[in-house]
Scaffold this active site. Structure first.
Site, PDB file in Angstrom:
ATOM      1  N   ASP A 101      49.467  75.925  79.516  1.00 26.06           N
ATOM      2  CA  ASP A 101      49.574  76.236  80.937  1.00 26.06           C
ATOM      3  C   ASP A 101      51.032  76.517  81.297  1.00 26.06           C
ATOM      4  O   ASP A 101      51.644  77.421  80.740  1.00 26.06           O
ATOM      5  CB  ASP A 101      48.968  75.064  81.727  1.00 26.06           C
ATOM      6  CG  ASP A 101      48.812  75.331  83.211  1.00 26.06           C
ATOM      7  OD1 ASP A 101      47.794  75.917  83.611  1.00 26.06           O
ATOM      8  OD2 ASP A 101      49.715  74.931  83.974  1.00 26.06           O
ATOM      9  N   ARG A 102      51.630  75.759  82.203  1.00 27.49           N
ATOM     10  CA  ARG A 102      53.024  76.006  82.585  1.00 27.49           C
ATOM     11  C   ARG A 102      53.945  75.929  81.369  1.00 27.49           C
ATOM     12  O   ARG A 102      54.880  76.717  81.225  1.00 27.49           O
ATOM     13  CB  ARG A 102      53.510  75.000  83.633  1.00 27.49           C
ATOM     14  CG  ARG A 102      52.645  74.833  84.858  1.00 27.49           C
ATOM     15  CD  ARG A 102      52.414  76.141  85.583  1.00 27.49           C
ATOM     16  NE  ARG A 102      53.655  76.681  86.134  1.00 27.49           N
ATOM     17  CZ  ARG A 102      53.745  77.910  86.670  1.00 27.49           C
ATOM     18  NH1 ARG A 102      52.698  78.715  86.664  1.00 27.49           N
ATOM     19  NH2 ARG A 102      54.888  78.336  87.174  1.00 27.49           N
ATOM     20  N   HIS A 146      46.095  78.349  94.134  1.00 28.06           N
ATOM     21  CA  HIS A 146      47.313  77.544  94.151  1.00 28.06           C
ATOM     22  C   HIS A 146      48.548  78.373  93.811  1.00 28.06           C
ATOM     23  O   HIS A 146      49.651  78.057  94.265  1.00 28.06           O
ATOM     24  CB  HIS A 146      47.185  76.368  93.185  1.00 28.06           C
ATOM     25  CG  HIS A 146      46.957  76.759  91.754  1.00 28.06           C
ATOM     26  ND1 HIS A 146      45.860  77.498  91.346  1.00 28.06           N
ATOM     27  CD2 HIS A 146      47.689  76.515  90.624  1.00 28.06           C
ATOM     28  CE1 HIS A 146      45.926  77.688  90.040  1.00 28.06           C
ATOM     29  NE2 HIS A 146      47.016  77.120  89.583  1.00 28.06           N
ATOM     30  N   TYR A 206      56.337  76.861  90.382  1.00 27.96           N
ATOM     31  CA  TYR A 206      55.365  77.923  90.661  1.00 27.96           C
ATOM     32  C   TYR A 206      55.991  79.051  91.478  1.00 27.96           C
ATOM     33  O   TYR A 206      55.686  80.229  91.252  1.00 27.96           O
ATOM     34  CB  TYR A 206      54.161  77.350  91.403  1.00 27.96           C
ATOM     35  CG  TYR A 206      53.100  76.800  90.479  1.00 27.96           C
ATOM     36  CD1 TYR A 206      52.023  77.589  90.082  1.00 27.96           C
ATOM     37  CD2 TYR A 206      53.171  75.495  90.005  1.00 27.96           C
ATOM     38  CE1 TYR A 206      51.046  77.097  89.234  1.00 27.96           C
ATOM     39  CE2 TYR A 206      52.195  74.995  89.155  1.00 27.96           C
ATOM     40  CZ  TYR A 206      51.134  75.795  88.770  1.00 27.96           C
ATOM     41  OH  TYR A 206      50.173  75.314  87.927  1.00 27.96           O
ATOM     42  N   HIS A 266      39.914  73.730  80.428  1.00 30.42           N
ATOM     43  CA  HIS A 266      41.340  74.051  80.467  1.00 30.42           C
ATOM     44  C   HIS A 266      42.172  73.011  79.735  1.00 30.42           C
ATOM     45  O   HIS A 266      43.159  73.349  79.081  1.00 30.42           O
ATOM     46  CB  HIS A 266      41.778  74.149  81.922  1.00 30.42           C
ATOM     47  CG  HIS A 266      43.221  74.481  82.123  1.00 30.42           C
ATOM     48  ND1 HIS A 266      43.777  75.681  81.735  1.00 30.42           N
ATOM     49  CD2 HIS A 266      44.238  73.757  82.679  1.00 30.42           C
ATOM     50  CE1 HIS A 266      45.061  75.701  82.046  1.00 30.42           C
ATOM     51  NE2 HIS A 266      45.370  74.545  82.611  1.00 30.42           N
TER      52      HIS A 266
END
Length: 286
Positions: A101-102, A146, A206, A266
């Site tokens: 992910d990030r 988001h 983000y 996920h």
């Protein structure tokens, strides 16, 4: 919360910023980067397995977990430099890098900016930043609401999320899981506690991906820069859900690519650690 059997220390990376680092094992080094809304603890199963024959380093990214949370410095270029510096301080000038992910976005930027340091690269359940915005369109983009919320100027997103942080972050832990039991109550509370303390820095991370990170990716694409090392991508079949060819998206960035899909959720490193560990071990033999 700590991963049993790992040693912990603070590593200074830039401008006095320190990262929380957990290390175990011996052998060729592998650095693991967590995703949202998690910390390095998400790697507890995979890291323990890999530590049987590798030196494994699990980091909390800048702005997350027990790492420092400065007001700025959340461009993936800066966060990638953090990782390379941390690895070097720990004695690893060249290492394999895996991110979820990030953390995968940070890993990709590290691979592009520091190809001499990153020997192998794995990305779990994400597409590169520039492509993320390209593949989201119409009502299908609602799955990533988001991203749009946290892309807004400072003030509104932080206030909205801080008003009900457990509801906000807990939503993703629930909605993105196939097997909720893979994140037990104590781990879930650890993630929520960590996120409550990091709302401004998470939003800043983000927000950078809707601005400076896009600029950096676009510059690399325009210049024809790609990831030079062997790359493995494991992700859910988001391409089918959102109407794009996920493998083709990744192949444009990674000429030496193995692309796999999983039926797990996920949080695959927790829901299917054996599958993820195998993918990483296979990558390390290439």
């Amino acid at each position: 919360m700590e991963i049993p059997g790992f040693d912990y220390q603070r590593v200074t990376v830039a401008d006095g910023v320190t990262l929380n680092a957990a290390t175990a094992g011996a052998g060729s080094p592998v650095v693991l980067l967590h995703g949202f809304p998690q910390t390095h603890v998400m790697w507890r199963h995979v890291a323990t397995d890999l530590a049987a024959d590798h030196t494994v380093v699990c980091l909390d990214l800048r702005g997350y977990g027990d790492s420092d949370k400065p007001a700025d410095g959340y461009a993936k270029r800066v966060m990638a430099a953090d990782v390379v510096t941390a690895a070097r301080v720990l004695g690893h000038d060249r290492f394999a890098l895996a991110g979820h992910d990030r953390g995968a976005l940070v890993a990709v930027r590290a691979g592009l900016d520091h190809p001499d340091a990153v020997s192998h690269l794995a990305a779990l359940d994400v597409v590169p930043t520039l492509d993320t915005w390209d593949v989201l369109h119409g009502v299908s983009a609602a799955v990533a609401f988001h991203l749009y919320l946290m892309a807004q100027p400072p003030g509104l997103p932080e206030a909205m999320i801080s008003a009900a942080p457990d509801v906000f972050f807990g939503h993703f832990l629930d909605a993105w899981s196939v097997d909720p039991a893979a994140i037990p109550a104590d781990v879930r509370e650890h993630y929520l506690h960590s996120c409550r303390a990091a709302v401004p820095s998470i939003v800043a991370d983000y927000r950078a991906s809707a601005g400076v990170d896009v600029e950096h990716d676009r510059a690399d694409r325009d210049a024809g820069n790609t990831l030079r090392m062997p790359v493995t991508v494991v992700q859910q079949d988001w391409g089918a859900a959102l109407g794009y060819d996920a493998r083709a998206v990744w192949a444009a960035w990674a000429p030496d690519l193995v692309h796999e899909t999983t039926t797990r959720g996920h949080f695959m490193a927790e829901e299917a650690p054996g599958e993820v560990t195998k993918a990483l071990r296979d990558l390390l033999t290439r």
